[in-house]
Motif scaffolding. Structure first.
Motif, PDB file in Angstrom:
ATOM      1  N   LEU A 158       0.691  -1.271  -0.026  1.00 52.19           N
ATOM      2  CA  LEU A 158      -0.105  -0.088  -0.051  1.00 52.19           C
ATOM      3  C   LEU A 158       0.779   1.208  -0.091  1.00 52.19           C
ATOM      4  N   SER A 159       0.422   2.449  -0.726  1.00 45.54           N
ATOM      5  CA  SER A 159       1.062   3.665  -0.406  1.00 45.54           C
ATOM      6  C   SER A 159       0.927   4.139   0.918  1.00 45.54           C
ATOM      7  N   GLY A 160       1.564   5.363   1.241  1.00 47.14           N
ATOM      8  CA  GLY A 160       1.538   5.600   2.737  1.00 47.14           C
ATOM      9  C   GLY A 160       0.118   6.294   3.110  1.00 47.14           C
ATOM     10  N   GLY A 161      -0.366   6.932   2.193  1.00 51.75           N
ATOM     11  CA  GLY A 161      -1.762   7.556   2.092  1.00 51.75           C
ATOM     12  C   GLY A 161      -2.833   6.222   2.393  1.00 51.75           C
ATOM     13  N   GLN A 162      -2.625   5.313   1.466  1.00 52.22           N
ATOM     14  CA  GLN A 162      -3.564   4.158   1.627  1.00 52.22           C
ATOM     15  C   GLN A 162      -3.535   3.364   2.935  1.00 52.22           C
ATOM     16  N   ALA A 163      -2.244   3.328   3.362  1.00 49.75           N
ATOM     17  CA  ALA A 163      -2.139   2.364   4.475  1.00 49.75           C
ATOM     18  C   ALA A 163      -2.702   3.524   5.781  1.00 49.75           C
ATOM     19  N   GLN A 164      -2.423   4.801   5.703  1.00 46.84           N
ATOM     20  CA  GLN A 164      -3.091   5.522   6.905  1.00 46.84           C
ATOM     21  C   GLN A 164      -4.532   5.573   7.133  1.00 46.84           C
ATOM     22  N   ARG A 165      -4.987   5.212   5.628  1.00 47.72           N
ATOM     23  CA  ARG A 165      -6.693   5.314   5.720  1.00 47.72           C
ATOM     24  C   ARG A 165      -7.041   4.180   6.209  1.00 47.72           C
ATOM     25  N   VAL A 166      -6.350   2.935   5.940  1.00 48.27           N
ATOM     26  CA  VAL A 166      -6.592   1.605   6.338  1.00 48.27           C
ATOM     27  C   VAL A 166      -6.580   1.527   7.998  1.00 48.27           C
ATOM     28  N   ALA A 167      -5.592   2.141   8.490  1.00 52.49           N
ATOM     29  CA  ALA A 167      -5.368   2.314  10.140  1.00 52.49           C
ATOM     30  C   ALA A 167      -6.629   3.253  10.463  1.00 52.49           C
ATOM     31  N   LEU A 168      -7.025   4.080   9.577  1.00 52.99           N
ATOM     32  CA  LEU A 168      -8.318   4.895  10.157  1.00 52.99           C
ATOM     33  C   LEU A 168      -9.614   3.955  10.081  1.00 52.99           C
ATOM     34  N   ALA A 169      -9.664   3.182   9.049  1.00 55.00           N
ATOM     35  CA  ALA A 169     -10.713   2.301   9.086  1.00 55.00           C
ATOM     36  C   ALA A 169     -11.004   1.346  10.249  1.00 55.00           C
ATOM     37  N   ARG A 170      -9.612   0.677  10.455  1.00 52.64           N
ATOM     38  CA  ARG A 170      -9.567  -0.156  11.571  1.00 52.64           C
ATOM     39  C   ARG A 170      -9.934   0.367  12.780  1.00 52.64           C
ATOM     40  N   ALA A 171      -9.482   1.722  13.102  1.00 50.13           N
ATOM     41  CA  ALA A 171      -9.936   2.331  14.470  1.00 50.13           C
ATOM     42  C   ALA A 171     -11.249   2.601  14.598  1.00 50.13           C
ATOM     43  N   LEU A 172     -12.088   3.049  13.244  1.00 47.44           N
ATOM     44  CA  LEU A 172     -13.414   3.245  13.257  1.00 47.44           C
ATOM     45  C   LEU A 172     -14.436   2.036  13.242  1.00 47.44           C
ATOM     46  N   ALA A 173     -13.866   0.791  12.883  1.00 49.29           N
ATOM     47  CA  ALA A 173     -14.510  -0.378  12.861  1.00 49.29           C
ATOM     48  C   ALA A 173     -15.068  -0.804  13.941  1.00 49.29           C
ATOM     49  N   VAL A 174     -14.473  -0.155  15.191  1.00 44.56           N
ATOM     50  CA  VAL A 174     -15.076  -0.759  16.676  1.00 44.56           C
ATOM     51  C   VAL A 174     -16.008   0.506  16.966  1.00 44.56           C
ATOM     52  N   HIS A 175     -16.358   1.470  16.283  1.00 46.55           N
ATOM     53  CA  HIS A 175     -17.293   2.301  16.578  1.00 46.55           C
ATOM     54  C   HIS A 175     -16.829   3.158  17.992  1.00 46.55           C
ATOM     55  N   PRO A 176     -15.603   3.850  18.023  1.00 43.46           N
ATOM     56  CA  PRO A 176     -15.338   4.095  19.275  1.00 43.46           C
ATOM     57  C   PRO A 176     -16.141   5.548  19.542  1.00 43.46           C
ATOM     58  N   ASP A 177     -16.216   5.929  20.843  1.00 40.09           N
ATOM     59  CA  ASP A 177     -17.276   7.207  21.131  1.00 40.09           C
ATOM     60  C   ASP A 177     -15.972   8.299  21.005  1.00 40.09           C
ATOM     61  N   LEU A 178     -14.746   8.064  20.999  1.00 38.14           N
ATOM     62  CA  LEU A 178     -13.524   9.097  20.797  1.00 38.14           C
ATOM     63  C   LEU A 178     -12.604   8.448  20.152  1.00 38.14           C
ATOM     64  N   LEU A 179     -12.183   9.381  18.989  1.00 40.93           N
ATOM     65  CA  LEU A 179     -11.189   8.870  18.079  1.00 40.93           C
ATOM     66  C   LEU A 179     -10.017   9.769  18.110  1.00 40.93           C
ATOM     67  N   LEU A 180      -8.793   9.229  18.583  1.00 40.09           N
ATOM     68  CA  LEU A 180      -7.526   9.989  18.596  1.00 40.09           C
ATOM     69  C   LEU A 180      -6.809   9.790  17.316  1.00 40.09           C
TER      70      LEU A 180
END
Length: 372
Positions: A158-180
């Motif tokens: 993955l490109s750097g931008g794609q990898a960072q957006r996968v990381a964001l998807a991973r964080a949001l997949a648990v439906h957090p009340d707070l995203l850091l």
């Protein structure tokens, strides 16, 4: 949603941001470190993106670690939704794995041996979802972010931008009340950063919880955040929406952040006598202790004192000349220190070198004054 096993929180009264009774995140963070003390109050509402900015050592990372539960509070209180996460006075501390908090770090930290799909599915799996359900949820997030075609790729593909957006998807997949988000674009090159910033602005709208963006980049904050909170030496020095902060900076750091010359002084109507005794004329009428600010682009430079000059004119010495985008930033000494922004052609015609003597002028109409 809240963790039913967590203690229920009492209201926390905070200044600035969302009222405590309506905020999703309501925190007073007090952390003691050797020769450093963090003492800040933060709020964020559902769907709101708050940017936390400050110079190196201001306490941004300490605040993030305290919110994530990686650093316990020494004082204050932290509430997320109806759940009290940390309150030293009540002997309450909820460990990181039990907090509805997602974190995206600067270096994304994807598992190198897992595909993009499996990386995103890791979050739901860690919260008890079955393998099939976790993969379905992961696929949904990849599709939402326009990454479905990369589902089978591993991070190195993955490109750097794609990898960072996968990381964001991973964080949001648990439906957090707070995203850091911890400097989420800092590791990207300039072009990828611009593209990812635009995508991230869209992606963050998929998050119904609160988001706290930790950054030192004013452009990231201005593009992505609804509200800015600036901290220095462990304390909040200014907060508000972008228009408020950029129009009326209150510290030298904030002035540099938004690209303004900033001074303190005493105002009597339109006259502002700066610390040091130099008086300037402002467009605004103010009385008492005041700030005075103007952009570097408002500073005109001349080889001799201009005839019929603006009312704010002074003899200056060139301290340095540096590239600044398509222009040059000229640092000036004299009765006041100031930055001017001029074209390379103008610099060449003036023969600007360190030590050169010039005249500087600023129109009163481009000079703003406001109460201290």
């Amino acid at each position: 949603m809240t963790d039913p096993s967590g203690p229920r929180a009492e209201p926390v009264t905070l200044v600035g941001g969302w009222p405590a009774e309506r905020a999703l995140l309501s925190a007073h963070l007090v952390v003691e470190r050797p020769r450093f003390r963090l003492d800040v109050a933060l709020t964020a509402g559902p769907g709101e993106v708050v940017a936390l900015l400050g110079p190196n050592g201001a306490g941004k990372t300490t605040a993030l670690r305290a919110l994530a539960g990686l650093l316990p509070l020494h004082g204050g209180r932290l509430r997320l939704g109806e759940v009290l996460l940390d309150d030293p006075a009540a002997d309450v501390y909820v460990p990181p794995e039990r907090r509805r908090v997602g974190v995206v770090f600067q270096d994304h930290l994807l598992f190198p041996h897992l595909s993009a799909l499996e990386n995103v599915a890791f979050g739901p799996r860690s919260r008890g979802a079955g393998r099939r359900a976790a993969r379905v949820e992961a696929q949904r997030w990849l599709e939402r972010f326009g990454l479905a075609e990369y589902a089978a790729r591993r991070p190195r593909q993955l490109s750097g931008g794609q990898a960072q957006r996968v990381a964001l998807a991973r964080a949001l997949a648990v439906h957090p009340d707070l995203l850091l988000l911890d400097e989420p674009l800092a590791a990207l090159d300039a072009r990828t950063r611009m593209e990812t910033r635009a995508r991230l602005h869209h992606d963050l709208r998929a998050h119904e919880g609160a988001t706290l963006l930790i950054t030192h980049d004013p452009l990231d904050a201005l593009v992505l955040a609804d509200r800015l909170v600036i901290i220095e030496d462990g304390r909040i020095v200014q907060e508000g929406d972008a228009a408020t902060v950029t129009a009326r900076p209150r510290t030298e750091y904030v002035a540099r952040l938004v690209g303004l010359n900033l001074y303190r002084g005493r105002a009597a109507g339109h006259d502002v006598t700066l610390d040091g005794g130099f008086t300037m004329i402002a467009d605004d009428e103010v009385h008492g202790e005041a700030f005075l600010a103007f952009p570097p682009a408002a500073v005109a430079l001349y080889p001799q004192r201009p005839a019929g000059s603006p009312r704010n004119t002074w003899a200056a010495t060139v301290v340095g000349v540096l590239p600044h985008g398509d222009h040059l930033r000229v640092e000036l000494g004299g009765p006041i220190q100031a930055a001017a922004e001029i074209t390379p052609a103008a610099a060449a015609s003036l023969g600007l070198l360190p030590g050169s003597e010039v005249w500087a002028a600023v129109k009163a109409s481009e000079t703003r004054a406001y109460p201290y």
